[in-house]
Scaffold this motif. Structure first.
Motif, short mmCIF file in Angstrom:
data_model
loop_
_atom_site.label_atom_id
_atom_site.label_comp_id
_atom_site.label_asym_id
_atom_site.label_seq_id
_atom_site.Cartn_x
_atom_site.Cartn_y
_atom_site.Cartn_z
N LYS A 194 0.83 -1.21 0.00
CA LYS A 194 0.00 0.00 0.00
C LYS A 194 0.86 1.25 0.00
O LYS A 194 0.46 2.29 -0.54
N SER A 195 2.03 1.19 0.64
CA SER A 195 2.92 2.35 0.70
C SER A 195 4.37 1.89 0.59
O SER A 195 4.72 0.79 1.02
N GLN A 226 4.10 2.86 -8.20
CA GLN A 226 3.11 3.93 -8.15
C GLN A 226 2.00 3.72 -9.17
O GLN A 226 0.83 3.99 -8.90
N CYS A 245 0.31 2.04 -5.51
CA CYS A 245 1.09 2.16 -4.28
C CYS A 245 1.40 3.63 -4.01
O CYS A 245 1.70 4.40 -4.92
N ASP A 246 1.32 4.04 -2.75
CA ASP A 246 1.66 5.40 -2.32
C ASP A 246 3.18 5.47 -2.16
O ASP A 246 3.74 4.92 -1.21
N THR A 259 6.95 7.33 -1.88
CA THR A 259 7.78 8.48 -1.50
C THR A 259 9.23 8.16 -1.86
O THR A 259 9.73 7.09 -1.53
N ILE A 281 5.72 3.35 6.61
CA ILE A 281 5.41 2.76 5.32
C ILE A 281 5.38 1.24 5.44
O ILE A 281 5.90 0.66 6.39
#
Length: 478
Positions: A186-187, A205, A209-210, A212, A274
């Motif tokens: 999910k992240s 992404q 998916c989130d 960073t 995350i």
């Protein structure tokens, strides 16, 4: 330790490592009539083919198709219930690698290259024959001893890690685990924004998916032209990707179902929670346990094997190519060094030393980035008076027809001589365009010759022509 059962063989050339440097060296040596052997412990094709360049491109193609399907209405099409099957995406990627690895095996047979499966290690020069010797072992047992006048080290490199940030295969992945996810997190936190980090960030992404991305430098893709990198970052931010620049990850607290990352910028820290982390902070050479000290092979200041312009090491008859011989750590650089090395050994008259300024670089994100030569900043820092030319995708007919109008082509010329110092691109399919400027630089083409070249219409390549024209205030379509 050798015993009576150890097989012994003699060759003209022995290559240790069968990646894009090693297997190319073996083929070229065989083509030039040398009796050749190659030693590989894992997979023919090396990391690039099996766990790097090729499988990531297969994953990214699935992501690209998913993106296109998600915007089908923009093309007058209707697609319902768009979904993805992660297992099948991963399996396709693995199948692509397997097919190509099998192709390398065929090429070895076709060229009569002897393949030894195992770990190769330099064991010194035979005092009588004056030949370098290599042992081949599996499970710490020496199974064969080979000798040759020329030994080429092509052992590659592996992912770098920092204390406390090491991958563990579970919550914190290297590129290898990131290629074969069992589920879509999910992240995700991606540490490093070079080609590997950006490509994985885009893949994950795209499928929801989130993501960073944390980068220690003040721009993503730090070796690219800043203007191009900024455009790429803007396009990715528009899709929802987050970036934290001039920022370091100082700690990872690994829990059962998540990771808490402590990041630092300008002395201030914050925490991110995350589900998954990918580390993509560069590579280190595979130099351990290959007998470098025995053979008296020297390293450079960065810890890579030191070589001259034709890949010769400090030891007689021993050469090094590819990632183990230093940056840039790119498959096409390794393959070209392989050709140079072998042709120098064979005393070919047309062999030339590698000019690293002629090596193109490609990043396969959304959008793609491709470049060759000096960035605008580096050109100015080196004292050149420069002319820059630019042409945007949004002014190109083919780009508009394809629906991909985010991007830019940028060229940098020496204002005094007209030499093409650098070319930098961001946008759809620019990794297929950069070879045009690569050929131009290799042939020492000037701005005049590029301006008088006829580019076909309608193509994306017309932007290359227009960018050159723009550098001299002659652009037509902007």
């Amino acid at each position: 330790m050798l015993d009576n059962k150890t097989e012994q063989y003699s060759f003209d050339v022995i290559v240790i490592g069968a990646g894009p440097g090693g297997y190319v060296a073996a083929i070229r040596a065989a083509q030039l009539g040398m009796k050749t052997a190659i030693i590989e412990a894992n997979h023919l094709g090396g990391i690039c083919l099996n766990w790097g360049c090729i499988p990531t491109k297969a994953l990214l193609k699935s992501a690209e198709m998913f993106q296109k399907m998600s915007h089908a209405q923009d093309y007058g099409l209707s697609v319902k219930d768009i979904a993805f099957d992660l297992d099948k995406i991963v399996q396709r990627s693995r199948d692509v690698s397997a097919k190509l690895s099998g192709g390398i095996s065929h090429l070895m047979k076709k060229n009569n290259v002897s393949v030894f499966n195992g770990y190769g290690k330099l064991i010194g020069m035979n005092a009588q024959s004056k030949l370098q010797q290599v042992s081949v072992s599996n499970n710490d047992k020496v199974e064969a001893q080979l000798s040759a006048k020329h030994i080429i080290l092509a052992t590659g490199a592996r992912a770098k890690s920092f204390p406390g940030l090491e991958d563990d295969g579970e919550r914190v992945w290297s590129y290898k685990e990131a290629l074969v996810p069992k589920k879509m997190p999910k992240s995700l936190l991606v540490i490093g924004s070079g080609a590997i980090g950006i490509e994985f960030a885009n893949f994950y992404q795209t499928f929801g998916c989130d993501v960073t991305v944390v980068e220690a430098m003040d721009q993503i893709m730090p070796f690219e032209d800043k203007e191009i990198a900024d455009i790429a970052q803007g396009a990715m931010k528009k899709r929802g990707m987050k970036f934290k620049l001039a920022t370091k990850v100082v700690e990872l607290e690994r829990l059962k179902d998540q990771v808490t990352a402590t990041i630092e910028k300008n002395g201030k820290t914050e925490q991110l929670t995350i589900e998954q982390v990918i580390t993509a902070v560069g590579v280190i050479p595979n130099i351990e346990n290959i007998g470098l000290s025995t053979a008296e092979v020297s390293l450079d200041q960065q810890g890579f094997i030191a070589v001259d312009d034709f890949c010769q090491t400090s030891a007689q008859g021993i050469y090094a190519i590819g990632d183990v011989a230093g940056a840039p750590c790119l498959a096409h650089k390794a393959s070209h060094e392989a050709i140079i090395c072998i042709e120098k050994i064979a005393e070919q008259k047309t062999v030339h030393a590698l000019d690293k300024s002629m090596i193109p670089a490609c990043t396969y994100g959304f959008p793609q980035v491709a470049s060759i030569g000096l960035t605008e900043k580096k050109a100015k820092d080196q004292g050149f008076k420069v002319r820059t030319g630019k042409f945007p995708f949004q002014a190109n007919g083919k780009a508009i027809a394809q629906g991909d109008t985010d991007g830019l082509v940028k060229v940098i010329f020496d204002d005094v001589t007209g030499e093409l110092l650098g070319a930098h691109m961001v946008g759809n399919d620019v990794t297929e365009l950069i070879q045009g400027f690569t050929i131009a630089k290799t042939m020492e083409t000037t701005e005049d010759e590029l301006m008088h070249t006829v580019f076909p219409h309608p193509t994306l390549s017309e932007m290359m022509h227009e960018s050159v024209l723009d550098a001299f205030q002659r652009a037509i379509h902007i």
